[in-house]
Design a protein around this motif. Structure first.
Motif, PDB file in Angstrom:
ATOM      1  N   MET A   1      20.117  44.911  16.459  1.00 50.85           N
ATOM      2  CA  MET A   1      20.013  43.439  16.828  1.00 50.85           C
ATOM      3  C   MET A   1      21.445  43.000  17.615  1.00 50.85           C
ATOM      4  O   MET A   1      21.171  42.195  18.534  1.00 50.85           O
ATOM      5  N   PRO A   2      22.657  43.448  17.211  1.00 51.69           N
ATOM      6  CA  PRO A   2      23.776  42.980  18.051  1.00 51.69           C
ATOM      7  C   PRO A   2      23.555  43.502  19.527  1.00 51.69           C
ATOM      8  O   PRO A   2      23.892  42.861  20.639  1.00 51.69           O
ATOM      9  N   ALA A   3      23.057  44.670  19.778  1.00 52.08           N
ATOM     10  CA  ALA A   3      22.803  45.054  21.280  1.00 52.08           C
ATOM     11  C   ALA A   3      21.816  44.303  21.926  1.00 52.08           C
ATOM     12  O   ALA A   3      22.005  43.875  23.126  1.00 52.08           O
ATOM     13  N   VAL A   4      20.785  43.995  21.215  1.00 52.61           N
ATOM     14  CA  VAL A   4      19.505  43.139  21.686  1.00 52.61           C
ATOM     15  C   VAL A   4      20.299  41.678  22.342  1.00 52.61           C
ATOM     16  O   VAL A   4      20.128  41.235  23.252  1.00 52.61           O
ATOM     17  N   TRP A   5      20.959  41.230  21.199  1.00 57.62           N
ATOM     18  CA  TRP A   5      21.781  39.926  21.549  1.00 57.62           C
ATOM     19  C   TRP A   5      22.749  39.911  22.846  1.00 57.62           C
ATOM     20  O   TRP A   5      22.763  39.060  23.728  1.00 57.62           O
ATOM     21  N   ALA A   6      23.229  41.156  22.802  1.00 58.14           N
ATOM     22  CA  ALA A   6      24.238  41.132  24.016  1.00 58.14           C
ATOM     23  C   ALA A   6      23.440  41.538  25.423  1.00 58.14           C
ATOM     24  O   ALA A   6      24.043  40.910  26.273  1.00 58.14           O
ATOM     25  N   LEU A   7      22.572  42.123  25.263  1.00 58.07           N
ATOM     26  CA  LEU A   7      21.759  42.346  26.516  1.00 58.07           C
ATOM     27  C   LEU A   7      21.045  40.814  26.769  1.00 58.07           C
ATOM     28  O   LEU A   7      21.261  40.594  28.121  1.00 58.07           O
TER      29      LEU A   7
ATOM     30  N   ALA B   1      22.406  38.065  26.507  1.00 61.31           N
ATOM     31  CA  ALA B   1      23.409  37.224  26.842  1.00 61.31           C
ATOM     32  C   ALA B   1      23.867  37.590  28.245  1.00 61.31           C
ATOM     33  O   ALA B   1      24.233  36.842  29.280  1.00 61.31           O
ATOM     34  N   ALA B   2      23.869  38.876  28.443  1.00 61.58           N
ATOM     35  CA  ALA B   2      24.214  39.473  29.813  1.00 61.58           C
ATOM     36  C   ALA B   2      23.136  39.488  31.068  1.00 61.58           C
ATOM     37  O   ALA B   2      23.426  39.167  32.017  1.00 61.58           O
ATOM     38  N   PHE B   3      21.866  39.640  30.474  1.00 58.90           N
ATOM     39  CA  PHE B   3      20.680  39.782  31.382  1.00 58.90           C
ATOM     40  C   PHE B   3      19.846  38.464  31.301  1.00 58.90           C
ATOM     41  O   PHE B   3      19.261  37.862  32.529  1.00 58.90           O
ATOM     42  N   GLY B   4      19.445  38.171  30.215  1.00 56.70           N
ATOM     43  CA  GLY B   4      18.285  37.276  29.881  1.00 56.70           C
ATOM     44  C   GLY B   4      18.591  35.844  30.374  1.00 56.70           C
ATOM     45  O   GLY B   4      17.969  35.116  31.092  1.00 56.70           O
ATOM     46  N   TYR B   5      19.792  35.312  29.889  1.00 56.08           N
ATOM     47  CA  TYR B   5      20.282  33.974  30.189  1.00 56.08           C
ATOM     48  C   TYR B   5      20.313  33.819  31.554  1.00 56.08           C
ATOM     49  O   TYR B   5      19.846  32.793  32.211  1.00 56.08           O
TER      50      TYR B   5
END
Length: 277
Positions: A1-7, A9-13
């Protein structure tokens, strides 16, 4: 989940924000909702249409560099004397900075550059041309630079894939009387087909979305925007002109084109898996 949130934040937003900006006009902080006007305006803008067509024209470099990389990789796979050194040499252009490559080729290919000067000295002046200043020559010239720079990547990838082919298959083919050409065409190439497909898709995406530096350094979109590509069009509108909505709409179009290529590759892999199973 931390990796998913990081991705996310970096790409999705940023992706969501770009899509949102594509429906607005004006500068950031002072946006006005215009609906799909930016998308409609893109197709009425001759510079955008020309930029898109130039990207599509440059896709012709993909099969050319693929064939050349395969030929050289097959030669290296025969382990000619010094093949490891040759592999390192041909890979060198790929790791050079794109800016340095662009500056070097701008000196080589300008109208009074090194290439034309040498052609005149060799009494081949009829071959000299305005490689970067002519609307008819500039896109093929940029395509040639892209092939020169990307070719080493394909050679190394294909050479590594060929080294991974089981030698038992090659030995069995030799025992059955297969010639060198038959071994290459019927044994080696089918074994690395997935690698070839992967390389072609990656290079197609590169040509669509990662050639800004070459265009900016070599021609800055000229002459008369004839060498503009999607990335350069986005840069001009988003940064030089401050038209963030138009630039964002062009980004979404470019993303859709790249997504089509990714979808095609995934479908090809799925079909290959079905055939294998």
């Amino acid at each position: 989940m931390p990796a998913v949130w990081a991705l996310a934040a970096a790409f999705g937003y940023p992706l969501v924000e770009v899509i949102r900006f594509s429906f607005y006009s004006g500068a950031v902080g002072d946006l006005t909702y215009v609906g799909t006007a930016n998308y409609e305006g893109l197709w009425q803008d001759p510079v955008f249409v020309s930029s898109l067509l130039n990207n599509l024209k440059l896709l012709a470099t993909v099969p050319i560099m693929t064939v050349l990389a395969l030929i050289i990789a097959l030669i290296l796979n025969a382990q000619v004397r010094g093949w490891q050194h040759y592999r390192a040499i041909v890979f060198l252009p790929y790791i050079l900075p794109a800016t340095a490559i662009g500056l070097t080729f701008s000196f080589l290919l300008e109208q009074r550059g090194v290439l034309n000067t040498q052609l005149v000295q060799w009494h081949l002046g009829f071959l000299a041309a305005d490689w970067l200043g002519s609307a008819a020559n500039v896109v093929p010239t940029i395509g040639g630079v892209i092939i020169w720079q990307q070719l080493g990547f394909g050679i190394v990838v294909f050479a590594a894939a060929l080294l991974a082919v089981p030698q038992e298959l090659v030995e069995a083919a030799k025992i059955d009387g297969a010639t060198g050409w038959q071994i290459q065409w019927s044994i080696l190439l089918p074994q690395i087909r997935r690698v070839i497909e992967f390389f072609m898709i990656v290079e197609a995406i590169t040509v669509l979305s990662a050639i800004f530096t070459y265009v900016y350094v070599l021609t800055k979109g000229g002459p008369a925007e004839s060498s503009s590509v999607m990335e350069y069009y986005i840069f001009e509108n988003g940064f030089a002109n401050g038209a963030i909505g138009v630039a964002s709409a062009a980004v979404v179009v470019l993303l859709c084109l790249a997504s089509v290529l990714i979808f095609v590759y995934l479908r090809m892999r799925a079909r290959s898996a079905e055939v294998t199973s």
